[in-house]
Design a protein around this motif. Structure first.
Motif, PDB file in Angstrom:
ATOM      1  N   PHE A 165      11.680  17.277   2.180  1.00  0.00           N
ATOM      2  CA  PHE A 165      10.580  16.706   3.157  1.00  0.00           C
ATOM      3  C   PHE A 165      10.571  18.049   4.122  1.00  0.00           C
ATOM      4  CE2 PHE A 165      10.067  14.361   7.243  1.00  0.00           C
ATOM      5  CZ  PHE A 165       8.707  13.647   6.912  1.00  0.00           C
ATOM      6  N   PHE A 166      11.595  18.141   4.890  1.00  0.00           N
ATOM      7  CA  PHE A 166      11.591  18.847   6.194  1.00  0.00           C
ATOM      8  C   PHE A 166      11.113  20.523   5.666  1.00  0.00           C
ATOM      9  CE2 PHE A 166      14.558  15.610   7.390  1.00  0.00           C
ATOM     10  CZ  PHE A 166      13.882  15.233   8.653  1.00  0.00           C
ATOM     11  N   LEU A 187       8.020   2.924   7.511  1.00  0.00           N
ATOM     12  CA  LEU A 187       8.300   4.734   7.533  1.00  0.00           C
ATOM     13  C   LEU A 187       9.270   4.898   7.116  1.00  0.00           C
ATOM     14  CD1 LEU A 187       6.208   5.332  10.835  1.00  0.00           C
ATOM     15  CD2 LEU A 187       5.582   5.708   8.300  1.00  0.00           C
ATOM     16  N   ALA A 188      10.606   4.021   7.478  1.00  0.00           N
ATOM     17  CA  ALA A 188      11.787   4.760   7.305  1.00  0.00           C
ATOM     18  C   ALA A 188      12.084   4.395   5.851  1.00  0.00           C
ATOM     19  CB  ALA A 188      12.916   4.033   8.189  1.00  0.00           C
ATOM     20  N   ALA A 189      11.807   3.282   5.261  1.00  0.00           N
ATOM     21  CA  ALA A 189      11.672   2.672   3.816  1.00  0.00           C
ATOM     22  C   ALA A 189      11.102   3.937   3.033  1.00  0.00           C
ATOM     23  CB  ALA A 189      11.388   1.579   3.541  1.00  0.00           C
ATOM     24  N   PHE A 190      10.004   4.517   3.245  1.00  0.00           N
ATOM     25  CA  PHE A 190       9.070   5.487   2.671  1.00  0.00           C
ATOM     26  C   PHE A 190      10.000   6.505   2.490  1.00  0.00           C
ATOM     27  CE2 PHE A 190       6.238   8.882   2.540  1.00  0.00           C
ATOM     28  CZ  PHE A 190       5.695   8.582   1.333  1.00  0.00           C
ATOM     29  N   PHE A 191      10.394   7.245   3.648  1.00  0.00           N
ATOM     30  CA  PHE A 191      11.151   8.163   3.639  1.00  0.00           C
ATOM     31  C   PHE A 191      12.617   8.449   2.672  1.00  0.00           C
ATOM     32  CE2 PHE A 191      14.695  10.965   5.396  1.00  0.00           C
ATOM     33  CZ  PHE A 191      14.152  12.258   5.216  1.00  0.00           C
ATOM     34  N   PHE A 192      13.204   7.056   2.954  1.00  0.00           N
ATOM     35  CA  PHE A 192      14.319   7.159   2.193  1.00  0.00           C
ATOM     36  C   PHE A 192      14.511   6.996   0.716  1.00  0.00           C
ATOM     37  CE2 PHE A 192      16.244   6.176   6.366  1.00  0.00           C
ATOM     38  CZ  PHE A 192      17.216   7.094   6.410  1.00  0.00           C
ATOM     39  N   LEU A 193      13.249   6.273   0.448  1.00  0.00           N
ATOM     40  CA  LEU A 193      13.003   6.125  -1.163  1.00  0.00           C
ATOM     41  C   LEU A 193      12.476   7.326  -1.807  1.00  0.00           C
ATOM     42  CD1 LEU A 193      11.236   2.575  -0.994  1.00  0.00           C
ATOM     43  CD2 LEU A 193      13.564   3.136  -1.959  1.00  0.00           C
ATOM     44  N   ARG A 194      11.694   8.069  -1.059  1.00  0.00           N
ATOM     45  CA  ARG A 194      11.018   9.153  -1.575  1.00  0.00           C
ATOM     46  C   ARG A 194      11.914  10.618  -1.443  1.00  0.00           C
ATOM     47  NH1 ARG A 194       5.434   8.894  -2.384  1.00  0.00           N
ATOM     48  NH2 ARG A 194       4.905   6.680  -3.045  1.00  0.00           N
ATOM     49  N   PHE A 195      12.686  10.524  -0.333  1.00  0.00           N
ATOM     50  CA  PHE A 195      13.336  11.531   0.057  1.00  0.00           C
ATOM     51  C   PHE A 195      14.812  11.497   0.279  1.00  0.00           C
ATOM     52  CE2 PHE A 195       8.929  12.438   1.150  1.00  0.00           C
ATOM     53  CZ  PHE A 195       8.535  13.542   0.482  1.00  0.00           C
ATOM     54  N   LYS A 239       0.868  -1.160   0.002  1.00  0.00           N
ATOM     55  CA  LYS A 239      -0.014  -0.048  -0.030  1.00  0.00           C
ATOM     56  C   LYS A 239       0.855   1.280  -0.057  1.00  0.00           C
ATOM     57  CE  LYS A 239      -4.068   1.896   0.484  1.00  0.00           C
ATOM     58  NZ  LYS A 239      -5.270   1.885  -0.557  1.00  0.00           N
ATOM     59  N   VAL A 240       1.819   1.395   0.722  1.00  0.00           N
ATOM     60  CA  VAL A 240       2.836   2.438   1.073  1.00  0.00           C
ATOM     61  C   VAL A 240       3.606   2.730  -0.179  1.00  0.00           C
ATOM     62  CG1 VAL A 240       4.527   3.557   2.365  1.00  0.00           C
ATOM     63  CG2 VAL A 240       2.544   2.528   3.498  1.00  0.00           C
ATOM     64  N   THR A 241       4.213   1.646  -0.590  1.00  0.00           N
ATOM     65  CA  THR A 241       5.221   1.604  -1.569  1.00  0.00           C
ATOM     66  C   THR A 241       4.666   1.727  -2.861  1.00  0.00           C
ATOM     67  OG1 THR A 241       5.732  -0.567  -1.929  1.00  0.00           O
ATOM     68  CG2 THR A 241       6.994   0.863  -0.186  1.00  0.00           C
ATOM     69  N   GLY A 242       3.741   1.018  -3.333  1.00  0.00           N
ATOM     70  CA  GLY A 242       3.112   0.788  -4.647  1.00  0.00           C
ATOM     71  C   GLY A 242       3.706  -0.364  -5.376  1.00  0.00           C
ATOM     72  N   LEU A 243       4.508  -0.986  -4.736  1.00  0.00           N
ATOM     73  CA  LEU A 243       5.085  -2.189  -5.566  1.00  0.00           C
ATOM     74  C   LEU A 243       4.440  -3.391  -5.077  1.00  0.00           C
ATOM     75  CD1 LEU A 243       7.421  -3.401  -7.066  1.00  0.00           C
ATOM     76  CD2 LEU A 243       8.589  -3.556  -5.246  1.00  0.00           C
TER      77      LEU A 243
END
Length: 337
Positions: free
Chosen positions: A248-249, A233-241, A156-160
């Protein structure tokens, strides 16, 4: 599309990586099954066994078993228990194959699936072929339920969209997986991290055999679902930003700053135009808090951008330490018969 290897055509060199922790009873049947499964592989291959700081004699048993099978069996013993992710990264670092296969050391993954998966990866022209334990032989509450929750969250979060991110039985192209540095407990999200260096359509999945655990005890449970959520959450942040944390910040800082500025403008209008007393109004304190938070988020974004540039300039570093390793100068390939 790359075709399947034809009759008489040699398969690409393959490195099989197996991380182990407290699996002394599984070693002998595991090595026997790997050699039986790859006896007809049709190409050179090596087996890399990584002991993740076991305390039950796993490392010594691996060393003894490697001598019995030959120099194509390579052993790495980590100084302490760094975790499955670090053990897999240690294997990736020394792997010499064009293709890399990984599987668990608890005998639940079937090595006999590896040759078929190699052919399927080449035929479908993929960079990663993920195993799918469709008929999983695990306890429903302790293993299946947490896994289903985690898979749904990750998708759901990553779309993969994959059915089983947690299956360790995978086939990779070495040139792709070696672009990814695994840290923390990233082994749960390997397909997600691989999608950051290759196109998502080059990641596929296939059904694999899954068997009940014969020896030892599981290292997983319902509590891992909560850790998966944090890691997600960490994976989402590092992959996107990951390469642009300032966005992000900075975005949060601009939102807070805009709200604070509008509130302060309203208060100034009330003070100097409407001649109202604003000292006791809660909006004054709230607007100041929003402006201070905006400054903090903006400066954090600048610092994060600076750290990111330092990180990429210095190169990625692994966090595992190897205590003992088979002599790489004497390592050889297991040649096809």
């Amino acid at each position: 599309m790359v075709s399947r290897t034809g009759p008489g055509e040699e398969r690409p060199p393959l490195s099989v990586i197996i991380p182990l922790y407290q699996e002394i009873d599984s070693i002998d049947p595991l090595l026997a099954r790997v050699h039986e499964a790859l006896a007809g592989y049709g190409g050179p291959w090596e087996l890399i066994l990584v002991d993740d700081g076991s305390r039950d004699g796993t490392g010594a048993r691996l060393q003894a078993s490697a001598l019995q099978y030959g120099r194509h069996v390579r052993v790495l013993i980590l100084r302490r228990n760094f975790g499955q992710t670090a053990a897999m990264q240690a294997g990736f670092d020394v792997a010499r194959g064009t293709l890399i296969a990984t599987l668990d050391g608890d005998l639940q993954n079937d090595p006999a699936d590896i040759p078929r998966m190699v052919d399927e990866l080449l035929e479908r022209d993929l960079d990663l072929l993920q195993g799918w334990r469709r008929r999983r032989q695990d306890a429903v509450v302790m293993r299946k339920l947490p896994s289903r929750i985690a898979n749904a969250l990750i998708g759901k979060v990553t779309g993969l969209a994959l059915h089983d991110y947690g299956c360790s039985l995978k086939i990779y192209r070495a040139e792709v997986i070696k672009e990814v540095t695994l840290l923390g407990e990233m082994h749960r999200f390997i397909p997600v991290w691989v999608a950051s260096v290759t196109a998502p359509h080059r990641i596929g999945e296939t059904e694999v055999t899954h068997q009940a655990r014969r020896f030892g005890t599981s290292k997983y449970g319902i509590s891992r679902t909560f850790r998966v959520m944090i890691d997600l959450l960490a994976a989402f942040f590092f992959l996107r930003f990951g390469a642009r944390p300032g966005h992000f910040f900075g975005s949060i800082g601009l939102i807070f700053g805009t709200i604070g500025a509008l509130m302060m403008a309203d208060l100034l209008w009330a003070k100097f135009v409407l001649s109202q007393h604003i000292g006791a109004r809660p909006m004054l304190v709230i607007s100041i808090l929003f402006l201070v938070a905006a400054i903090q988020f903006l400066t954090t974004g600048v610092l994060a951008e600076m750290l990111t540039r330092i990180f990429y300039a210095s190169g990625a570093r692994t966090h595992h330490r190897v205590r003992w390793e088979s002599d790489p100068t004497t390592a050889v390939w297991k040649q096809p018969r």
